[in-house]
Design a protein around this motif. Structure first.
Motif, PDB file in Angstrom:
ATOM      1  N   ASN A   7     -12.321  -1.980   3.671  1.00  9.54           N
ATOM      2  CA  ASN A   7     -11.192  -2.857   3.425  1.00  9.54           C
ATOM      3  C   ASN A   7     -11.021  -3.133   1.927  1.00  9.54           C
ATOM      4  OD1 ASN A   7      -9.919  -5.700   3.128  1.00  9.54           O
ATOM      5  ND2 ASN A   7      -9.442  -5.137   5.239  1.00  9.54           N
ATOM      6  N   ASP A   8      -9.817  -2.894   1.423  1.00 15.69           N
ATOM      7  CA  ASP A   8      -9.536  -3.132   0.001  1.00 15.69           C
ATOM      8  C   ASP A   8      -9.107  -4.566  -0.282  1.00 15.69           C
ATOM      9  OD1 ASP A   8     -10.132  -0.564  -0.915  1.00 15.69           O
ATOM     10  OD2 ASP A   8      -8.155   0.185  -0.339  1.00 15.69           O
ATOM     11  N   LYS A   9      -8.458  -5.209   0.681  1.00  9.82           N
ATOM     12  CA  LYS A   9      -7.993  -6.577   0.470  1.00  9.82           C
ATOM     13  C   LYS A   9      -9.158  -7.498   0.130  1.00  9.82           C
ATOM     14  CE  LYS A   9      -5.588 -10.412   2.743  1.00  9.82           C
ATOM     15  NZ  LYS A   9      -4.889 -10.864   3.980  1.00  9.82           N
ATOM     16  N   PHE A  10     -10.302  -7.246   0.744  1.00 10.37           N
ATOM     17  CA  PHE A  10     -11.481  -8.072   0.496  1.00 10.37           C
ATOM     18  C   PHE A  10     -12.475  -7.381  -0.446  1.00 10.37           C
ATOM     19  CE2 PHE A  10      -9.654  -9.776   4.339  1.00 10.37           C
ATOM     20  CZ  PHE A  10      -9.740 -11.151   4.117  1.00 10.37           C
ATOM     21  N   GLY A  11     -11.994  -6.381  -1.165  1.00 12.83           N
ATOM     22  CA  GLY A  11     -12.804  -5.762  -2.201  1.00 12.83           C
ATOM     23  C   GLY A  11     -14.009  -4.983  -1.721  1.00 12.83           C
ATOM     24  N   THR A  13     -14.256  -1.699  -0.723  1.00 14.86           N
ATOM     25  CA  THR A  13     -14.398  -0.374  -1.326  1.00 14.86           C
ATOM     26  C   THR A  13     -15.043  -0.497  -2.700  1.00 14.86           C
ATOM     27  OG1 THR A  13     -12.446   0.450  -0.153  1.00 14.86           O
ATOM     28  CG2 THR A  13     -13.194   1.720  -2.048  1.00 14.86           C
ATOM     29  N   LYS A  14     -14.582  -1.440  -3.490  1.00 15.89           N
ATOM     30  CA  LYS A  14     -15.151  -1.661  -4.816  1.00 15.89           C
ATOM     31  C   LYS A  14     -16.623  -2.056  -4.720  1.00 15.89           C
ATOM     32  CE  LYS A  14     -14.293  -3.993  -9.218  1.00 15.89           C
ATOM     33  NZ  LYS A  14     -15.710  -4.248  -9.488  1.00 15.89           N
ATOM     34  N   PRO A 180     -16.136 -11.572  -0.571  1.00 15.85           N
ATOM     35  CA  PRO A 180     -15.573 -10.776  -1.670  1.00 15.85           C
ATOM     36  C   PRO A 180     -14.058 -10.667  -1.562  1.00 15.85           C
ATOM     37  CG  PRO A 180     -16.690  -9.375  -0.081  1.00 15.85           C
ATOM     38  CD  PRO A 180     -17.037 -10.785   0.278  1.00 15.85           C
ATOM     39  N   GLY A 181     -13.406 -10.691  -2.694  1.00 14.21           N
ATOM     40  CA  GLY A 181     -11.959 -10.536  -2.731  1.00 14.21           C
ATOM     41  C   GLY A 181     -11.174 -11.790  -2.420  1.00 14.21           C
ATOM     42  N   VAL A 182     -11.853 -12.905  -2.150  1.00 16.76           N
ATOM     43  CA  VAL A 182     -11.158 -14.155  -1.819  1.00 16.76           C
ATOM     44  C   VAL A 182     -11.259 -15.108  -3.003  1.00 16.76           C
ATOM     45  CG1 VAL A 182     -11.120 -16.180  -0.317  1.00 16.76           C
ATOM     46  CG2 VAL A 182     -11.574 -13.920   0.650  1.00 16.76           C
ATOM     47  N   GLU A 183     -10.117 -15.533  -3.500  1.00 15.02           N
ATOM     48  CA  GLU A 183     -10.089 -16.496  -4.593  1.00 15.02           C
ATOM     49  C   GLU A 183     -10.521 -17.870  -4.091  1.00 15.02           C
ATOM     50  OE1 GLU A 183      -6.907 -18.431  -7.804  1.00 15.02           O
ATOM     51  OE2 GLU A 183      -6.259 -16.899  -6.362  1.00 15.02           O
TER      52      GLU A 183
END
Length: 226
Positions: A7-11, A13-14, A180-183
């Motif tokens: 999932n890219d929305k929650f970072g 892959t990174k 991850p990926g959540v502000e």
């Protein structure tokens, strides 16, 4: 070669490419032919146990032991190298900022396959990694272990391997956990335990309330090889 999507929305892959995520859970969906009024019907069942024995995957349902159908086997095997799916656009951006000549040459060679489709920028995989070819990816992982467990059996250590972020806070002298990926906008985006953070993450990337359902999942451990 197969590919795997994160999932890219929650970072996620990174997190894989940064080496912070080395484990992933995928739902185990079981189907079984069961007699109905008009013959056999293919239904989804919830097993009471799933296990590997004598070189075969098996499960227990209604106190009977069944062989796991081949279509329900783990998608990836131990030792298998799998391509990390990325959109062609994101790969182009990564290579543009990279001095890795090997990666650039690999991509230049394989991008011709997409250009034969129409134009590689018009290829559905340009923005959607569901449609990319595995052999055009520039990053790969190797599966190091495969097992089955209930979703809620995940340990604190494994939550971190799934990408959950741990931070130590001073002067509270306490660890807090983040998805991850959540502000972080409020206290609701900060969790006291790794499991609380992971439960929120899996409900978002899989399906609503899947944590509460506590299904069986395949757990894949992996390492980044490229």
């Amino acid at each position: 070669m197969k590919k795997i999507l994160f999932n890219d929305k929650f970072g996620l892959t990174k997190a894989v490419l940064d080496g912070r995520k080395t484990q992933t859970r995928r739902l185990l969906t079981l189907t079984l032919h069961k007699k109905a009024d008009r013959g056999n019907a293919l239904i989804e069942v919830s097993p009471s146990k799933v296990f590997f024995e004598d070189g075969k995957w098996k499960f227990v349902y209604d106190d009977y032991v069944f062989l796991l159908p081949k279509e329900n086997y783990p998608k990836y095997r131990v030792g298998e190298v799998v391509a990390v799916a990325q959109s062609y656009c994101s790969i182009a951006e990564e290579l543009e900022n990279s001095n890795n000549a090997t990666c650039a040459a690999h991509y230049e060679k394989n991008v011709q396959k997409a250009s034969e489709y129409i134009s590689w920028m018009e290829h559905p995989g340009f923005n959607n990694k569901m449609f990319v070819a595995a052999d055009m990816m520039i990053h790969q992982i190797r599966i190091t272990d495969v097992r089955v467990e209930r979703l809620q059996d995940i340990s604190d250590e494994c939550c971190l391997k799934e990408g959950i972020i741990k931070k130590w806070h001073d002067p509270a002298c306490k660890n807090y956990y983040y998805v991850p990926g959540v502000e972080v906008k409020s206290a609701e985006d900060v969790y006291d335990t790794p499991q609380e953070a992971f439960a929120h993450l899996i409900n978002k990337v899989s399906r609503k309330d899947v944590w509460e359902e506590n299904p069986y999942v395949f757990v894949y451990d992996f390492e980044l090889v490229k």
